[in-house]
Design a protein around this motif. Structure first.
Motif: not given
Length: 320
Positions: A254-277
């Motif tokens: 919800l913190v991340v979603a709030h930030t994306l909404r407030r900063l639309a067009g300024v910030v984007e999510i980048e996928p996280i690639d982990l190898s921890i099964g």
């Protein structure tokens, strides 16, 4: 008065929320609160040219198990923890005891030598140390900690472990940093202060004595302000890793979603690639009837087990 679940020794409301978050994996997660987790330890390359955790542990008669996704780290039996923490290899900074989940944050942010990097909530300094090592002491690394006692602990750990002269430390309130240093950093780590739900211990009720909706709301307000500050301090094209040791969606998705909404067009999510099964799951895209952006599924929840503590990670990139 907090009502306690007889089966798990945890607040009933908390148990119910975990079931909603983890679904069919909830009982697996709840059982970890009554189990002893294997401590992790990281071999510090700033104090040894050939840092191998298993070799260092052998010096004090401890047998470790190497971490498959981070070769410079290993876990030990809980009963052996004091042998390591009270040894010379810990005192001189060659080996740093830390849960494996905490080691994921610097690994994911992946700061490069020569970059300008900020650790916005840095104490006690374990993650800051990892950042410095990954940067090979090249570039600029700043660490912020507003609480005085924790600030001195941060300084002591950095000096003991060989990063004291490289890291610039400050006691500012992190919520003001973005305003004071706008678009200054290539990368920012924000391991945000939170309700610390992953550290609840049924044997020590004090760990959750103040937990509840009010605490979650209070934490979320501070986290939103800190994340905004982190992004303000980041240059266009730069990245911010937001993480907590809470299970609460209010402090995570919800913190991340709030930030994306407030900063639309300024910030984007980048996928996280982990190898921890199976020790990871996608971020939630719905909570208590509220739909979140589908892209929140690109954030990651760490599912606790006998080695990893519960953790949440979200990578945000500032659009260039």
């Amino acid at each position: 008065m907090i009502e306690i679940d007889d089966a798990y020794g945890l607040p009933c409301e908390f148990v119910g929320r975990l079931r909603a978050v983890f679904g069919e994996r909830a009982e697996e997660v709840l059982r970890t609160f009554g189990e002893t987790r294997r401590p992790g330890a990281w071999a510090n390359p700033l104090r040894s040219d050939d840092a191998d955790p298993l070799v260092l542990m052998a010096e004090v008669g401890v047998e470790g198990r190497r971490c498959e996704w981070l070769p410079e780290a290993a876990t030990i039996e809980s009963a052996d923890k004091s042998k390591v923490t009270e040894s010379a290899i810990a005192a001189d900074g060659r080996l740093y005891v830390q849960n494996l989940s905490s080691m994921l944050a610097p690994l994911v942010l992946d700061p490069q030598p020569g970059e300008t990097v900020l650790d916005l909530a840095a104490a006690p300094g374990g993650k800051t140390l990892h950042l410095a090592a990954r940067m090979r002491l090249e570039g600029e690394l700043a660490a912020v900690e507003p609480v005085r006692d924790r600030f001195f602990k941060l300084r002591q750990n950095l000096e003991r472990c060989g990063a004291g002269e490289f890291v610039r430390t400050f006691t500012h309130d992190g919520r003001d940093v973005g305003r004071k240093t706008p678009e200054r950093f290539d990368a920012v780590l924000l391991d945000a202060p939170c309700s610390s739900e992953a550290r609840f211990d049924p044997q020590h009720p004090g760990t959750f004595a103040y937990w509840g909706p009010r605490k979650l709301a209070e934490s979320a307000r501070k986290q939103k302000a800190l994340l905004r500050s982190a992004l303000d301090a980041t240059r266009p094209g730069g990245r911010v890793l937001y993480c907590t040791c809470s299970f609460a969606p209010e402090e995570n998705e919800l913190v991340v979603a709030h930030t994306l909404r407030r900063l639309a067009g300024v910030v984007e999510i980048e996928p996280i690639d982990l190898s921890i099964g199976d020790s990871q799951m996608a971020g939630l895209t719905a909570w208590q009837g509220k739909r979140l952006p589908d892209v929140i599924a690109e954030t990651v929840r760490i599912v606790p087990d006998d080695r990893l503590a519960g953790f949440y990670l979200a990578m945000l990139r500032k659009i260039d």
